[in-house]
Motif scaffolding. Structure first.
Motif, mmCIF file in Angstrom:
data_model
loop_
_atom_site.group_PDB
_atom_site.id
_atom_site.type_symbol
_atom_site.label_atom_id
_atom_site.label_comp_id
_atom_site.label_asym_id
_atom_site.label_seq_id
_atom_site.Cartn_x
_atom_site.Cartn_y
_atom_site.Cartn_z
ATOM 1 N N VAL A 126 0.821 -1.204 0.000
ATOM 2 C CA VAL A 126 0.000 0.000 0.000
ATOM 3 C C VAL A 126 0.860 1.261 0.000
ATOM 4 O O VAL A 126 0.481 2.285 -0.573
ATOM 5 C CB VAL A 126 -0.945 -0.012 1.220
ATOM 6 C CG1 VAL A 126 -1.824 1.237 1.234
ATOM 7 C CG2 VAL A 126 -1.809 -1.262 1.207
ATOM 8 N N ASP A 127 2.045 1.203 0.622
ATOM 9 C CA ASP A 127 2.856 2.412 0.760
ATOM 10 C C ASP A 127 3.648 2.741 -0.494
ATOM 11 O O ASP A 127 3.703 3.898 -0.926
ATOM 12 C CB ASP A 127 3.796 2.283 1.959
ATOM 13 C CG ASP A 127 4.594 0.980 1.917
ATOM 14 O OD1 ASP A 127 4.302 0.130 1.056
ATOM 15 O OD2 ASP A 127 5.510 0.816 2.760
ATOM 16 N N ILE A 128 4.264 1.736 -1.130
ATOM 17 C CA ILE A 128 5.119 2.010 -2.286
ATOM 18 C C ILE A 128 4.709 1.255 -3.536
ATOM 19 O O ILE A 128 5.200 1.554 -4.626
ATOM 20 C CB ILE A 128 6.597 1.679 -1.967
ATOM 21 C CG1 ILE A 128 6.748 0.189 -1.645
ATOM 22 C CG2 ILE A 128 7.103 2.539 -0.821
ATOM 23 C CD1 ILE A 128 8.182 -0.259 -1.469
ATOM 24 N N GLY A 129 3.824 0.276 -3.438
ATOM 25 C CA GLY A 129 3.434 -0.523 -4.596
ATOM 26 C C GLY A 129 2.424 0.196 -5.474
ATOM 27 O O GLY A 129 1.521 0.880 -4.981
ATOM 28 N N LEU A 130 2.576 0.031 -6.775
ATOM 29 C CA LEU A 130 1.663 0.694 -7.711
ATOM 30 C C LEU A 130 0.233 0.192 -7.528
ATOM 31 O O LEU A 130 -0.716 0.992 -7.482
ATOM 32 C CB LEU A 130 2.138 0.446 -9.147
ATOM 33 C CG LEU A 130 1.264 1.041 -10.261
ATOM 34 C CD1 LEU A 130 1.188 2.560 -10.133
ATOM 35 C CD2 LEU A 130 1.790 0.632 -11.625
#
Length: 290
Positions: A126-130
């Protein structure tokens, strides 16, 4: 005139047989040895008989893992086989785009399993994934590390992305083997598109489709690297399949006896289903040869 049998060919096969014996038969016999004995270290073994098999069969943990494994394999086959056939039917049959499509379809198959797991582990965060960031921005509560449904959807989509190409390529090979005379006869008879698929394309693809189903079943039933990298078997035990449970038992708990019995039963299940697929494929070949 009687055909002369040349036994010298066995000398060419002998190195392969020795390699298989060293890499497969000897480890298998070692597992069988551990499954009927117990050890307390110092290479001392004590006969245990079928104790470990009874222990594993009476453990709900193994049955729960088997249930999850069967559900996962069934979902994978139900999605990938029809989708692969659909893609193969819509791929170009001639021209430069044939090579382009074949290369693009082969790319996912070239990626190692651990890399696939790492890609989707990052992709779904959720923080860095597309994927994870996009779904969160749309207001969708998605978290594959805490939600069981999200974890299952992530693993299924990942496997479909990775292995549908294999089914599509095999189905495409089956379609390419159909002579043009079949299609010409169908056009003369004014057969519908569904009739062409039902009575011409599908029967000619059945052989390669059975191979695709067999390969996909074996691989999905033995899947380990991708779910272990993405979810680690979680959340909780929601994605703890047979392979992950076996590794936890053998390496995490160091229960060599139960793990050996577990692995033998695991092997027998895969062998039994593979034999069923082989029997079906053999009967199909005999039926087509008549």
């Amino acid at each position: 005139m009687d055909k002369t049998t040349n036994q010298k060919a066995w000398f060419l096969v002998l190195p392969v047989l020795l390699l298989v014996a060293f890499s497969a038969v000897i480890p298998l016999m070692t597992v069988v040895n551990y499954s009927v004995q117990d050890t307390f270290g110092q290479n001392e073994f004590f006969w245990a008989g079928l104790e470990w098999f009874e222990q594993v069969l009476s453990d709900d943990r193994m049955w729960n893992a088997l249930r999850r494994q069967v559900i996962f394999s069934a979902i994978i086959l139900a999605i990938e086989v029809p989708l692969g056939v659909l893609i193969a039917l819509n791929m170009p049959k001639r021209g430069i785009w044939v090579s382009v499509c074949l290369v693009l379809m082969s790319l996912p198959l070239l990626i190692p399993w651990n890399v696939v797991g790492t890609i989707w582990q990052i992709f779904g965060r959720v923080d860095i994934g597309l994927l994870g960031h996009t779904l969160a921005a749309l207001g969708i509560d998605y978290n594959y590390t805490q939600n069981t449904f999200d974890a299952w959807v992530t693993l299924i989509v990942m496997d479909v992305w990775h292995w549908t190409s294999l089914v599509a390529l095999l189905a495409y090979a089956g379609l390419k083997s159909i002579p043009d005379a079949y299609y010409q006869a169908a056009r003369i008879d004014q057969a519908s598109r569904w009739a062409v698929f039902r009575f011409i394309e599908l029967p000619k693809m059945m052989g390669v489709l059975m191979i695709a189903i067999l390969l996909r079943f074996m691989d999905s039933f033995m899947i380990y690297t991708e779910p272990f990298v993405v979810t680690g078997g979680g959340p909780g035990n929601a994605t703890t399949f047979l392979s992950i449970d076996l590794v936890k038992m053998a390496l995490g708990q160091f229960d060599l006896g139960p793990a050996a019995a577990f692995s033998i039963m695991y092997f027998l299940v895969i062998l039994l289903v593979s034999w069923v697929f082989y029997t079906v494929m053999t009967n199909l070949d005999k039926r087509e040869g008549k």
